[in-house]
Design a protein around this motif. Structure first.
Motif, PDB file in Angstrom:
ATOM      1  N   HIS A  87       0.838  -1.254   0.024  1.00 25.10           N
ATOM      2  CA  HIS A  87      -0.218  -0.085   0.124  1.00 25.10           C
ATOM      3  C   HIS A  87       0.881   1.270   0.050  1.00 25.10           C
ATOM      4  CE1 HIS A  87      -3.214  -2.957   0.903  1.00 25.10           C
ATOM      5  NE2 HIS A  87      -2.525  -3.119   2.040  1.00 25.10           N
ATOM      6  N   HIS A  89       2.780   4.374  -0.928  1.00 22.28           N
ATOM      7  CA  HIS A  89       2.680   5.409  -1.892  1.00 22.28           C
ATOM      8  C   HIS A  89       3.806   6.263  -2.049  1.00 22.28           C
ATOM      9  CE1 HIS A  89       0.348   8.498  -4.409  1.00 22.28           C
ATOM     10  NE2 HIS A  89       0.961   9.451  -3.636  1.00 22.28           N
ATOM     11  N   ALA A 185      -0.228   6.694   4.487  1.00 19.06           N
ATOM     12  CA  ALA A 185      -0.429   7.348   3.218  1.00 19.06           C
ATOM     13  C   ALA A 185      -0.964   6.611   2.077  1.00 19.06           C
ATOM     14  CB  ALA A 185       1.285   7.488   3.065  1.00 19.06           C
ATOM     15  N   SER A 186      -1.673   5.640   2.275  1.00 20.75           N
ATOM     16  CA  SER A 186      -2.177   4.603   1.298  1.00 20.75           C
ATOM     17  C   SER A 186      -3.352   5.534   0.592  1.00 20.75           C
ATOM     18  CB  SER A 186      -2.927   3.407   1.886  1.00 20.75           C
ATOM     19  OG  SER A 186      -3.570   2.868   0.825  1.00 20.75           O
ATOM     20  N   LYS A 187      -3.494   5.429  -0.684  1.00 22.67           N
ATOM     21  CA  LYS A 187      -4.343   6.102  -1.528  1.00 22.67           C
ATOM     22  C   LYS A 187      -5.521   5.322  -2.051  1.00 22.67           C
ATOM     23  CE  LYS A 187      -2.131  10.123  -1.319  1.00 22.67           C
ATOM     24  NZ  LYS A 187      -2.443  11.248  -0.801  1.00 22.67           N
ATOM     25  N   GLU A 188      -5.168   4.033  -2.480  1.00 21.00           N
ATOM     26  CA  GLU A 188      -6.349   3.083  -2.872  1.00 21.00           C
ATOM     27  C   GLU A 188      -7.219   2.682  -1.664  1.00 21.00           C
ATOM     28  OE1 GLU A 188      -5.473  -0.789  -5.043  1.00 21.00           O
ATOM     29  OE2 GLU A 188      -3.979   0.336  -5.862  1.00 21.00           O
TER      30      GLU A 188
END
Length: 740
Positions: A87, A89, A185-188
């Motif tokens: 995950h 980023h 910081a995960s975007k998905e």
């Protein structure tokens, strides 16, 4: 007998070998779900790793769900970091980066003897250590503190500490920090909420999906909640999992969570409600008696602590809830978030800002600058970063030009830099001089004198010694020499400090004044819009100069705004969003009345703000959440879609009446789906622009952007935005948000 005792001790030592030294394993219960040989052997990390490397996410999800590794399995020491890394980023952190951060924040890598002050985004009542030793708790405190400084945009995140503590049961400190940084910081996928708003959205999401997918359990909970109401019960949903579940159950939930995200917590919360309903629906049951005697909130907490189902059965119950898709959860979450944001704007509520939200550099920014700068140390980076506008610190810096790498050529400089905005120039000269232009001791405590002496110098930095001290100068290069060591010795223990620097030959020119250039907003934009940053000075007719209203000082009140501003003329308003500046992209006064020009300048910006002033001086417009380029998108059959946009779009009127008209779906609290005619947000082609549809068009403009009409529409349930319904456009302005 001694030999037998020795064998038992060796076996116990092997049992706890999976845990690092900062964990006390003696209180951990080792559960086995089924007798050996009843199921297929558990997968090793070597068997799982290819699924990770090949991004076979669905197969990996099933493997993790089906393999009930015991809590002392060594697989997690490898599996959890690998799951978190997927995950990540952006670029991976440099080796030793975490320890550099620790040294920067604490001055040493040794654990301090005194307790570490935690960032205020955690809740002291929920700093759960599980089975960490005293040293392990100190390690968890340090990881969370460094995260707080590396991620300044976190304002409220009570679940961050417990998840950090759980990770530390299976990995060393540095690995734990990297895992947490990846999850934050995960975007998905979402793993950890980082604001009070999103924290509230999560429990309201659980409540909504429970009413549909665990209907009987939700109704049972509502009946038992009595006068306190179910909302208070759902508000504690994440603590059913993180605080109340036995540790072996929590670890198995986290196995799935680190791969699939927060939806696992949602499913487990529903599973807890379903199991609680099953065990308390009979009025003669102990759990029903507990709920009626001590309250259903205490009953659920106690039920989780004495969970009658095994970890495998709990997860099987969670993942067997049918038709609960990620897309559905996402829709409920977004709708809830939009509703709460709308209420927040209407009520003017404000969230508490975290101490860690000072504009310090993000961890990724530090990595980037360390990799590309020949001069910046971490300490210098923190100093420089604190000077930047907060909105700029939200983005990652990129080195565009350096004389060491690109040579000393102004042509090369322009080629590499001229299309970037804003830019930060760092110059290292041979003999920088520093001088003092203003001190209160010498020049008095007068803002007028301050402006007279300082306003034409740029850049300037101010030094003030406040609080329990007199105002004075702690360091000047003229008196103390040009030594960074001396600077730190004299200054570093004073907080807050402001620094004043006078360069050798920086001159500042005035780009726009009403006296010289006239009172024209068009002229203002032509002369100013490409300069950033800019400093605006306003002088009223009463010769007052200064700021009459800021949200930081005077609060989020339109009434206060009018009281402070309405009698001042002229006034210039500066709006700064959370991390973007508002800039004008299109105005009919400057760019002409052409729909083609409108699309060329506006279509790739998202969101946009349209402001229309009619020839009758009515002012109204719309906030458009989606790019106008979407008008070119085609459906499965190859036809252009008529309408596009999202429910964030809204209409507004500023004159003669002030009103906001949000999407009707924001106020739809019932289970009924919004009709298609109420989801017609934006439409456009080469001949017209429309905002709002269904039984009428809220705003319609012709291809020459000269004439338009306004009606009531089903999407926003608005009245006509001007009394006549038809209007002639005097000015159309479109604003965008740079960096959004």
């Amino acid at each position: 007998m001694p030999a037998m005792l020795s064998a038992v001790l060796e076996e116990e030592a092997d049992m706890y070998e999976a845990f690092p030294p900062h964990v006390d394993p003696t209180g951990i219960t080792i559960l086995t779900d089924s007798p050996p040989g009843k199921k297929a052997p558990l997968k090793t990390f070597e068997e799982v790793q290819p699924l990770l490397q090949q991004s076979r996410k669905r197969e990996l999800k099933l493997v993790i769900r089906e393999n009930s590794w015991p809590i002392n399995s060594p697989v997690r020491a490898l599996l959890w970091p690998a799951l978190c890394r997927q995950h990540q980023h952006g670029k991976s952190m440099l080796d030793g980066f975490y320890w550099d951060m620790v040294t920067q924040v604490f001055g040493t890598v040794e654990l301090p003897d005194k307790p570490i002050m935690l960032p205020p985004f955690v809740e002291a009542t929920h700093c759960l250590g599980y089975h960490l030793t005293r040293k392990g708790r100190a390690v968890a405190d340090r990881v969370v503190s460094v995260l707080g400084y590396a991620c300044p945009d976190i304002t409220y995140s009570p679940s961050l500490y417990p998840i950090t503590a759980a990770l530390l049961h299976f990995m060393p400190e540095e690995e734990c920090y990297h895992c947490m940084a990846s999850l934050v910081a995960s975007k998905e996928k979402m793993f950890i909420t980082q604001t009070k708003l999103l924290n509230e959205v999560t429990w309201k999401t659980v409540m909504q999906i429970a009413k549909k997918h665990a209907k009987s359990a939700a109704q049972h909970l509502s009946r038992l909640s009595g006068a306190i109401g179910p909302e208070r019960i759902y508000a504690d949903w994440q603590w059913w999992i993180l605080a109340a579940l036995p540790f072996p159950h929590l670890v198995r939930v986290l196995d799935c969570f680190f791969h699939e995200g927060i939806k696992v917590f949602y499913r487990v919360a529903l599973a807890i409600l379903i199991l609680f309903h099953k065990h308390s629906t009979n009025q003669s049951s102990d759990w029903y008696a507990e709920a009626t005697k001590n309250g259903v909130d205490h009953a659920i907490d106690k039920f989780c602590r004495n969970m009658p189902a095994s970890p495998t059965k709990l997860l099987r119950t969670a993942f067997s809830i049918r038709a609960l898709s990620s897309q559905y959860i996402s829709r409920v979450f977004i709708k809830t978030e939009m509703t709460l944001k709308s209420k927040q704007v209407i009520t003017g509520s404000r969230l508490v800002r975290s101490r860690s939200s000072d504009n310090l550099p993000t961890s990724q920014s530090q990595v980037n600058i360390q990799m590309m700068s020949h001069t910046l140390t971490i300490r210098e980076l923190f100093t420089l970063w604190s000077w930047l506008p907060v909105r700029i610190t939200m983005y990652q810096p990129v080195l565009l030009y350096t004389t060491e790498e690109h040579g000393c050529s102004l042509t090369t400089f322009y080629v590499r830099v001229e299309h970037h905005e804003p830019t930060l120039l760092m110059i290292k000269t041979c003999n920088n001089e520093v001088g003092i232009m203003y001190t209160t001791e010498e020049h008095g405590c007068s803002l007028t004198t301050f402006y007279v002496r300082v306003e034409h110098h740029e850049p300037t930095l101010l030094m003030i010694k406040t609080c329990n001290n007199e105002v004075g100068i702690m360091y000047t290069t003229e008196e103390h020499g040009c030594s960074l060591t001396t600077f730190y010795v004299r200054v570093e223990h004073h907080e807050p400090t402001l620094l004043m620097i006078k360069t050798c030959n920086n001159e500042v020119g005035i780009m726009y004044t009403t006296e010289e250039h006239g009172c024209s907003l068009t002229t203002f934009y032509v002369r100013v819009e490409h300069h950033e940053p800019t400093l605006l000075m306003i002088k009223t007719y009463n010769n007052e100069v200064g700021i009459m209203y800021t949200t930081e000082e005077h609060g989020y009140s339109l009434t206060t705004f009018y009281v402070r501003v309405e009698h001042h003329e002229p006034t210039l308003l500066m709006i700064k969003t959370c991390n973007n500046e508002v800039g004008i992209m299109y105005t009919t006064e400057e760019h002409g009345c052409s729909l083609t020009t409108f699309y060329v300048r506006v279509e790739h910006h998202e969101p946009t703000l349209l402001m229309i002033k009619t020839c009758n001086n009515e002012v109204f417009g719309a906030y458009c959440s989606t790019r106008w380029f979407e008008r070119n998108q085609k459906d499965e059959r190859g036809n252009r879609q008529a309408y596009f946009g999202t429910g964030e779009t809204f209409l507004f009127s500023l004159y003669p009446e002030r009103a906001k008209y949000p999407w009707v779906g924001c106020s739809n609290d019932s289970k009924e789906t919004v009709a298609h005619g109420s989801e017609l947000f934006m439409a456009a082609d080469s001949r017209m622009i429309t905002i709002g549809g269904g039984d009428g068009q809220a705003i319609w403009m012709d291809e020459n952007i000269r004439f338009g009409k306004t009606d009531r529409c089903s999407t926003f349930n608005n009245p006509p935005l001007c009394p006549s319904g038809d209007f002639e456009i005097r000015v159309l302005e479109v604003y965008g948000f740079s960096g959004a």
